[in-house]
Design an enzyme around this catalytic site. Structure first.
Site, PDB file in Angstrom:
ATOM      1  N   ARG A  54       4.205  15.364   0.775  1.00 37.64           N
ATOM      2  CA  ARG A  54       3.540  14.094   0.465  1.00 37.64           C
ATOM      3  C   ARG A  54       2.390  14.819  -0.433  1.00 37.64           C
ATOM      4  NH1 ARG A  54      -2.349  14.775   1.542  1.00 37.64           N
ATOM      5  NH2 ARG A  54      -3.237  12.452   1.895  1.00 37.64           N
ATOM      6  N   ARG A  62       3.660 -14.101  -5.081  1.00 41.26           N
ATOM      7  CA  ARG A  62       2.405 -13.670  -4.829  1.00 41.26           C
ATOM      8  C   ARG A  62       3.226 -12.240  -4.382  1.00 41.26           C
ATOM      9  NH1 ARG A  62      -2.031 -14.684  -1.109  1.00 41.26           N
ATOM     10  NH2 ARG A  62      -0.303 -14.214   0.999  1.00 41.26           N
ATOM     11  N   LEU A  70      -8.301 -12.121  -2.549  1.00 41.80           N
ATOM     12  CA  LEU A  70      -6.492 -12.372  -2.919  1.00 41.80           C
ATOM     13  C   LEU A  70      -6.412 -13.922  -3.275  1.00 41.80           C
ATOM     14  CD1 LEU A  70      -4.214 -11.180  -1.997  1.00 41.80           C
ATOM     15  CD2 LEU A  70      -4.365 -12.268   0.194  1.00 41.80           C
ATOM     16  N   GLU A  87     -15.022 -13.045  -0.065  1.00 40.60           N
ATOM     17  CA  GLU A  87     -14.147 -14.634   0.421  1.00 40.60           C
ATOM     18  C   GLU A  87     -14.091 -13.475   2.655  1.00 40.60           C
ATOM     19  OE1 GLU A  87     -10.342 -12.913  -0.575  1.00 40.60           O
ATOM     20  OE2 GLU A  87     -10.318 -10.570  -0.320  1.00 40.60           O
ATOM     21  N   LYS A 127      -2.510  -7.686  -2.299  1.00 38.12           N
ATOM     22  CA  LYS A 127      -2.504  -7.697  -0.998  1.00 38.12           C
ATOM     23  C   LYS A 127      -1.618  -6.215  -0.314  1.00 38.12           C
ATOM     24  CE  LYS A 127      -1.211 -10.828   2.581  1.00 38.12           C
ATOM     25  NZ  LYS A 127      -2.106 -11.017   2.961  1.00 38.12           N
ATOM     26  N   HIS A 152      -0.341  13.510  -3.838  1.00 34.35           N
ATOM     27  CA  HIS A 152      -0.535  11.640  -3.885  1.00 34.35           C
ATOM     28  C   HIS A 152      -0.104  11.527  -5.836  1.00 34.35           C
ATOM     29  CE1 HIS A 152      -4.235  13.700  -2.277  1.00 34.35           C
ATOM     30  NE2 HIS A 152      -4.786  12.330  -2.277  1.00 34.35           N
ATOM     31  N   TYR A 199       2.016  -6.309   1.527  1.00 35.57           N
ATOM     32  CA  TYR A 199       2.471  -6.684   2.237  1.00 35.57           C
ATOM     33  C   TYR A 199       2.553  -8.210   1.927  1.00 35.57           C
ATOM     34  CZ  TYR A 199      -1.827  -7.385   4.438  1.00 35.57           C
ATOM     35  OH  TYR A 199      -3.211  -8.373   4.585  1.00 35.57           O
TER      36      TYR A 199
END
Length: 282
Positions: free
Chosen positions: A99, A51, A201, A177, A145, A101, A32
């Site tokens: 579903r 990014r 990040l 951070e 991110k 993995h 995101y």
């Protein structure tokens, strides 16, 4: 009524349908970005988009739009919703499949974007905020991110429960951070901040601040520092897309720099504010 971007179409919120087997919903399998909007302009949009695509590449999601097309989609979203001061939130997941993995084959990614009105946190930036040390329990790819934010959320909630604005994360003694921010200490006129590696990040606001420091001839050392060193700093501040340049005046009850925002922090705040007219529409 605000419109939502769903893949390449604008729809109303009640029209949005997400599969129960979307991998973002089940695995946090996506990435995101949050882009700030000032006076209708997307601020540092190129850097955020770069990014976003970089994070997608790191987890092997192919975004089905060129960066230029994606940039235009973000601008159109802001324009459609008539956002003056606010933000764009956008995410892409690996899509929906049975579903399992391992990655599904030939599953189209799902993109969602929306806007929100948000004003600049002027009062907090003038007064400063309080923070607390919390152990960094996140995974080792914090440079991505990712939608996997549980470690960040737990730290933020713990800080909130204790009455603090932010958590200062640390691995052992080393400060990394914040739960949703980058961290900086100031000592003898030099700014210290953790280097951009897999443990933090690479913040877009962080990059703007470092560029401004270079122009202002403020020395910066991208080197890790400890919790003890943090408490000995003359000034301390954090940064993020929404918090901008936020002074930290107290850590775990100990005042930093006399408990008021420091002169170097204020200088960077002023330079950052002056830089906001660099946002572009395109």
């Amino acid at each position: 009524m605000d419109l939502i971007l769903h893949n390449d179409k604008f729809i109303r919120e009640e029209e949005l349908v997400i599969s129960k087997e979307d991998r973002g919903y089940q695995f946090g399998d996506g990435i995101y970005e949050v882009i700030r909007v000032y006076e209708g302009n997307l601020f540092t949009a190129k850097e955020h988009i770069d990014r976003f695509y970089d994070s997608a590449e790191k987890i092997k999601i192919v975004i089905p739009y060129t960066k230029d097309v994606f940039h235009k989609m973000m601008y159109d979203l802001v324009e459609q919703n008539e956002i003056n001061n606010g933000q764009v939130y956008v995410q892409v997941t690996r899509g929906a499949s049975i579903r399992q993995h391992h990655f599904p084959a030939d599953t189209p990614p799902v993109l969602i974007g929306y806007t929100k009105t948000v004003e600049r946190p002027v009062e907090l930036m003038e007064a400063g905020v309080r923070a607390t040390f919390i152990e960094d329990i996140r995974w080792l790819r914090c440079d991505i991110k990712s939608l996997n934010l549980l470690g960040n959320i737990l730290a933020k909630q713990e800080a909130h429960d204790k009455g603090f604005y932010e958590a200062i994360l640390h691995r052992g003694e080393v400060v990394t951070e914040g739960s949703s921010t980058n961290m900086y200490g100031v000592k003898d006129g030099v700014i210290y901040t953790h280097p951009t590696d897999n443990l933090i990040l690479p913040g877009i606001t962080r990059s703007v601040i470092l560029t401004l420091c270079e122009k202002l001839e403020i020395p910066v050392q991208e080197t890790a520092f400890t919790k003890t060193q943090a408490l000995e700093m003359d000034e301390f501040f954090l940064s993020s897309t929404t918090a901008e340049v936020m002074p930290i005046i107290e850590i775990d009850g100990q005042a930093i720099g006399g408990g008021t925002p420091g002169p170097l922090t204020k200088k960077i705040q002023e330079a950052f504010k002056a830089n906001l007219n660099l946002g572009v529409k395109a």
